[in-house]
Write a protein that holds these residues in place. Structure first.
Motif, PDB file in Angstrom:
ATOM      1  N   LEU A 151       3.879  -5.763   9.815  1.00 45.37           N
ATOM      2  CA  LEU A 151       3.069  -4.763   8.939  1.00 45.37           C
ATOM      3  C   LEU A 151       4.094  -4.163   7.931  1.00 45.37           C
ATOM      4  CD1 LEU A 151       0.369  -3.328  11.115  1.00 45.37           C
ATOM      5  CD2 LEU A 151       0.122  -5.006   9.198  1.00 45.37           C
ATOM      6  N   VAL A 152       5.140  -3.554   8.551  1.00 44.31           N
ATOM      7  CA  VAL A 152       6.281  -2.876   7.717  1.00 44.31           C
ATOM      8  C   VAL A 152       6.673  -3.906   6.676  1.00 44.31           C
ATOM      9  CG1 VAL A 152       8.475  -1.885   7.703  1.00 44.31           C
ATOM     10  CG2 VAL A 152       6.830  -1.168   9.456  1.00 44.31           C
ATOM     11  N   ALA A 153       7.218  -5.069   7.201  1.00 46.96           N
ATOM     12  CA  ALA A 153       7.540  -6.056   6.058  1.00 46.96           C
ATOM     13  C   ALA A 153       6.535  -6.301   4.964  1.00 46.96           C
ATOM     14  CB  ALA A 153       7.914  -7.429   7.038  1.00 46.96           C
ATOM     15  N   LEU A 154       5.120  -6.461   5.427  1.00 48.37           N
ATOM     16  CA  LEU A 154       4.175  -6.396   4.421  1.00 48.37           C
ATOM     17  C   LEU A 154       4.095  -5.532   3.361  1.00 48.37           C
ATOM     18  CD1 LEU A 154       1.735  -8.173   3.511  1.00 48.37           C
ATOM     19  CD2 LEU A 154       0.372  -7.071   5.018  1.00 48.37           C
ATOM     20  N   THR A 155       4.231  -3.989   4.003  1.00 40.45           N
ATOM     21  CA  THR A 155       4.249  -3.063   3.072  1.00 40.45           C
ATOM     22  C   THR A 155       5.375  -2.921   2.268  1.00 40.45           C
ATOM     23  OG1 THR A 155       2.925  -1.689   5.111  1.00 40.45           O
ATOM     24  CG2 THR A 155       4.134  -0.427   3.126  1.00 40.45           C
ATOM     25  N   LYS A 156       6.582  -3.543   2.644  1.00 42.71           N
ATOM     26  CA  LYS A 156       7.871  -3.292   1.843  1.00 42.71           C
ATOM     27  C   LYS A 156       7.700  -4.426   0.880  1.00 42.71           C
ATOM     28  CE  LYS A 156      12.136  -3.278   0.572  1.00 42.71           C
ATOM     29  NZ  LYS A 156      12.599  -1.929  -0.363  1.00 42.71           N
ATOM     30  N   LEU A 157       6.999  -5.574   1.029  1.00 39.05           N
ATOM     31  CA  LEU A 157       6.953  -6.645   0.082  1.00 39.05           C
ATOM     32  C   LEU A 157       5.998  -6.194  -0.986  1.00 39.05           C
ATOM     33  CD1 LEU A 157       6.792  -9.862   2.357  1.00 39.05           C
ATOM     34  CD2 LEU A 157       8.740  -9.088   0.696  1.00 39.05           C
ATOM     35  N   ALA A 158       4.754  -5.506  -0.557  1.00 40.54           N
ATOM     36  CA  ALA A 158       3.880  -4.812  -1.400  1.00 40.54           C
ATOM     37  C   ALA A 158       4.806  -3.781  -2.393  1.00 40.54           C
ATOM     38  CB  ALA A 158       2.814  -4.240  -1.058  1.00 40.54           C
ATOM     39  N   MET A 164      -8.755   9.406  17.339  1.00 34.28           N
ATOM     40  CA  MET A 164      -8.366  10.472  17.272  1.00 34.28           C
ATOM     41  C   MET A 164      -6.913  10.791  17.049  1.00 34.28           C
ATOM     42  SD  MET A 164      -9.147  13.381  20.421  1.00 34.28           S
ATOM     43  CE  MET A 164      -8.620  15.001  20.143  1.00 34.28           C
ATOM     44  N   THR A 165      -5.845   9.943  17.657  1.00 35.10           N
ATOM     45  CA  THR A 165      -4.717   9.905  17.382  1.00 35.10           C
ATOM     46  C   THR A 165      -4.337   9.465  16.036  1.00 35.10           C
ATOM     47  OG1 THR A 165      -4.509   7.531  18.125  1.00 35.10           O
ATOM     48  CG2 THR A 165      -4.017   9.572  19.836  1.00 35.10           C
ATOM     49  N   GLY A 166      -4.971   8.662  15.331  1.00 33.84           N
ATOM     50  CA  GLY A 166      -5.028   8.524  14.040  1.00 33.84           C
ATOM     51  C   GLY A 166      -4.963   9.540  13.122  1.00 33.84           C
ATOM     52  N   PHE A 167      -5.952  10.723  13.529  1.00 34.92           N
ATOM     53  CA  PHE A 167      -6.339  11.872  12.772  1.00 34.92           C
ATOM     54  C   PHE A 167      -5.275  12.925  13.213  1.00 34.92           C
ATOM     55  CE2 PHE A 167      -8.590  16.038  12.463  1.00 34.92           C
ATOM     56  CZ  PHE A 167      -8.833  15.790  11.003  1.00 34.92           C
ATOM     57  N   VAL A 168      -4.942  13.215  14.335  1.00 34.82           N
ATOM     58  CA  VAL A 168      -4.372  14.327  14.681  1.00 34.82           C
ATOM     59  C   VAL A 168      -2.468  14.055  14.851  1.00 34.82           C
ATOM     60  CG1 VAL A 168      -6.189  15.328  16.055  1.00 34.82           C
ATOM     61  CG2 VAL A 168      -4.483  13.981  16.875  1.00 34.82           C
ATOM     62  N   ILE A 200      -4.321   7.770  -1.060  1.00 33.11           N
ATOM     63  CA  ILE A 200      -3.582   6.719  -1.265  1.00 33.11           C
ATOM     64  C   ILE A 200      -3.457   6.270  -2.746  1.00 33.11           C
ATOM     65  CG2 ILE A 200      -4.088   4.129  -0.853  1.00 33.11           C
ATOM     66  CD1 ILE A 200      -5.786   4.610   1.535  1.00 33.11           C
ATOM     67  N   GLU A 201      -2.265   6.488  -3.265  1.00 33.24           N
ATOM     68  CA  GLU A 201      -2.057   6.240  -4.664  1.00 33.24           C
ATOM     69  C   GLU A 201      -1.400   4.966  -4.910  1.00 33.24           C
ATOM     70  OE1 GLU A 201       0.870   9.063  -5.012  1.00 33.24           O
ATOM     71  OE2 GLU A 201      -0.198  10.862  -5.006  1.00 33.24           O
ATOM     72  N   SER A 202      -1.264   4.042  -4.033  1.00 35.56           N
ATOM     73  CA  SER A 202      -0.841   2.461  -4.298  1.00 35.56           C
ATOM     74  C   SER A 202      -1.123   1.641  -3.507  1.00 35.56           C
ATOM     75  CB  SER A 202       0.680   2.771  -4.554  1.00 35.56           C
ATOM     76  OG  SER A 202       1.360   2.823  -3.387  1.00 35.56           O
ATOM     77  N   VAL A 203      -0.926   0.068  -3.442  1.00 38.34           N
ATOM     78  CA  VAL A 203      -1.521  -0.701  -2.451  1.00 38.34           C
ATOM     79  C   VAL A 203      -0.387  -0.488  -1.502  1.00 38.34           C
ATOM     80  CG1 VAL A 203      -1.382  -3.207  -2.095  1.00 38.34           C
ATOM     81  CG2 VAL A 203      -2.350  -2.443  -4.250  1.00 38.34           C
ATOM     82  N   ALA A 204       1.020  -0.355  -1.673  1.00 39.69           N
ATOM     83  CA  ALA A 204       1.964  -0.130  -0.597  1.00 39.69           C
ATOM     84  C   ALA A 204       1.521   1.162   0.096  1.00 39.69           C
ATOM     85  CB  ALA A 204       3.307  -0.130  -1.217  1.00 39.69           C
ATOM     86  N   GLY A 205       1.027   2.036  -0.458  1.00 35.91           N
ATOM     87  CA  GLY A 205       0.549   3.230   0.183  1.00 35.91           C
ATOM     88  C   GLY A 205      -0.617   3.246   1.182  1.00 35.91           C
ATOM     89  N   GLY A 206      -1.497   2.282   0.531  1.00 32.69           N
ATOM     90  CA  GLY A 206      -2.736   1.919   1.664  1.00 32.69           C
ATOM     91  C   GLY A 206      -2.331   1.177   2.764  1.00 32.69           C
ATOM     92  N   LEU A 207      -1.373   0.180   2.520  1.00 32.34           N
ATOM     93  CA  LEU A 207      -0.800  -0.542   3.605  1.00 32.34           C
ATOM     94  C   LEU A 207       0.047   0.311   4.552  1.00 32.34           C
ATOM     95  CD1 LEU A 207       0.291  -3.857   1.955  1.00 32.34           C
ATOM     96  CD2 LEU A 207      -1.609  -3.354   3.588  1.00 32.34           C
ATOM     97  N   ALA A 254      -0.413   3.317   5.293  1.00 34.39           N
ATOM     98  CA  ALA A 254      -1.675   4.187   5.932  1.00 34.39           C
ATOM     99  C   ALA A 254      -2.090   3.249   7.286  1.00 34.39           C
ATOM    100  CB  ALA A 254      -2.341   4.985   5.355  1.00 34.39           C
ATOM    101  N   ALA A 255      -2.563   2.172   6.689  1.00 35.63           N
ATOM    102  CA  ALA A 255      -3.083   1.444   7.636  1.00 35.63           C
ATOM    103  C   ALA A 255      -2.037   0.879   8.683  1.00 35.63           C
ATOM    104  CB  ALA A 255      -3.750   0.000   6.820  1.00 35.63           C
ATOM    105  N   THR A 256      -0.835   0.881   8.561  1.00 31.41           N
ATOM    106  CA  THR A 256       0.076   0.453   9.431  1.00 31.41           C
ATOM    107  C   THR A 256       0.283   1.641  10.647  1.00 31.41           C
ATOM    108  OG1 THR A 256       1.463  -0.530   7.821  1.00 31.41           O
ATOM    109  CG2 THR A 256       2.462  -0.082   9.886  1.00 31.41           C
ATOM    110  N   GLN A 257       0.157   2.872  10.079  1.00 31.63           N
ATOM    111  CA  GLN A 257       0.466   3.652  11.164  1.00 31.63           C
ATOM    112  C   GLN A 257      -0.953   3.600  12.158  1.00 31.63           C
ATOM    113  OE1 GLN A 257       3.201   5.422  10.564  1.00 31.63           O
ATOM    114  NE2 GLN A 257       3.014   3.874   8.998  1.00 31.63           N
TER     115      GLN A 257
END
Length: 309
Positions: A108-115, A183-187, A252-259, A261-264
């Protein structure tokens, strides 16, 4: 209108998930207060680091005390609640889920970096970290090692033992994984978007507000016999949920930013799944370690000298 349609008030037996959510939120508040106490007391006792190299030592001492106290707190909580911490080694049968835990954050980190490369968004602008092009290797490695040694155990203790262990006591395994992820995704996501070792204070306030709103809504549902008034009790919960969703989308300001956030969220979900399937705290630790390492490698190896925020 009757105000006592039932002879008993809101109880844990009636609403186990809501009650458990309140208990977990209170425990997370305790974790946050411990972090604040450590942050206030240690500088008073030891003073400020006199030299730059002392910052790393101070971070190790501060983090070590924080982690030790967290382990005692979560251990006592687990013993009191009858939660199996999972202090066991994984078996051969756990290899597939361990591989999933290790590979998911890396991919997921690699995908985000590519984006980010495709859209002109540096990965460091997402993690809010940077490294100078001529930075000495030893300090960089030391900071990364400190983050792993202190961050990974803290995340496992809070997310898996405290949160997931609590929800597992009142719902089935799959539901506990889902509730833990939400819950952990929020806090446990900080204001910078990264996973935090202790609950983010702003998000924690939101969790407290949600717990209180949910308690009021359920209590009204139990005690008031008019449908319209009962439904009104859920309005604060629905409004809160809408605000959280909308604020997340707006941030979310960009495709990479969305990825990113989704990664976390995905890593938190994979860690919860891995803990449930393996019963060992070492397996979800692989997911957190993989994410922290992948983040650091991208910033240090591929973006040294770049600051994108």
């Amino acid at each position: 209108m009757s105000l006592r349609t039932r002879p008993h008030p809101f109880t844990r037996a009636e609403h186990p998930v809501a009650t458990e959510f309140g208990i977990v939120t209170a425990a997370l508040v305790g974790v946050y207060l411990w972090r604040e106490l450590v942050g206030e007391l240690l500088p008073t006792v030891f003073g400020s680091p006199p030299v730059p190299g002392g910052l790393l030592v101070a971070g190790l001492v501060n983090g070590g005390v924080l982690l030790a106290g967290l382990a005692v707190f979560v251990g006592a909580y687990a013993a009191l609640r009858g939660i199996d911490i999972g202090l066991r080694l994984p078996t051969a049968a756990d290899l597939p889920v361990a591989a999933l835990a290790m590979l998911t954050p890396v991919l997921l980190v690699a995908l985000t970096k590519l984006a980010g490369l495709a859209t002109g968004v540096p990965y460091g602008s997402l993690t809010k970290t940077s490294v100078a092009a001529d930075a000495p290797v030893l300090p960089v490695l030391s900071v990364a090692a400190l983050g792993l040694v202190l961050g990974v155990p803290a995340l496992v203790l809070v997310c898996q033992v405290l949160v997931q262990g609590s929800f597992t006591a009142v719902v089935d395994a799959d539901a506990a994984v889902a509730l833990t992820t939400l819950m952990t995704g929020f806090v446990m996501v900080s204001s910078t978007g990264r996973l935090a070792t202790v609950p983010d204070p702003g998000r924690l306030v939101g969790a407290v507000v949600l717990a209180l709103s949910l308690a009021v809504a359920l209590y009204a549902s139990d005690r008031i016999d008019r449908d319209r008034l009962r439904y009104l009790g859920y309005v604060p919960v629905l409004v809160f949920g809408a605000i959280v969703v909308l604020s997340g989308v707006v941030a979310i300001e960009s495709v990479a930013g969305g990825l990113y956030a989704a990664t976390q969220l995905a890593v938190l979900g994979v860690a919860a799944y891995a803990y449930d399937r393996s019963g060992s705290i070492l397996v979800p630790a692989l997911a957190y370690a993989g994410l922290l390492l992948a983040n650091r490698i991208v910033v240090v190896v591929f973006e040294a000298g770049i600051r994108g925020w």
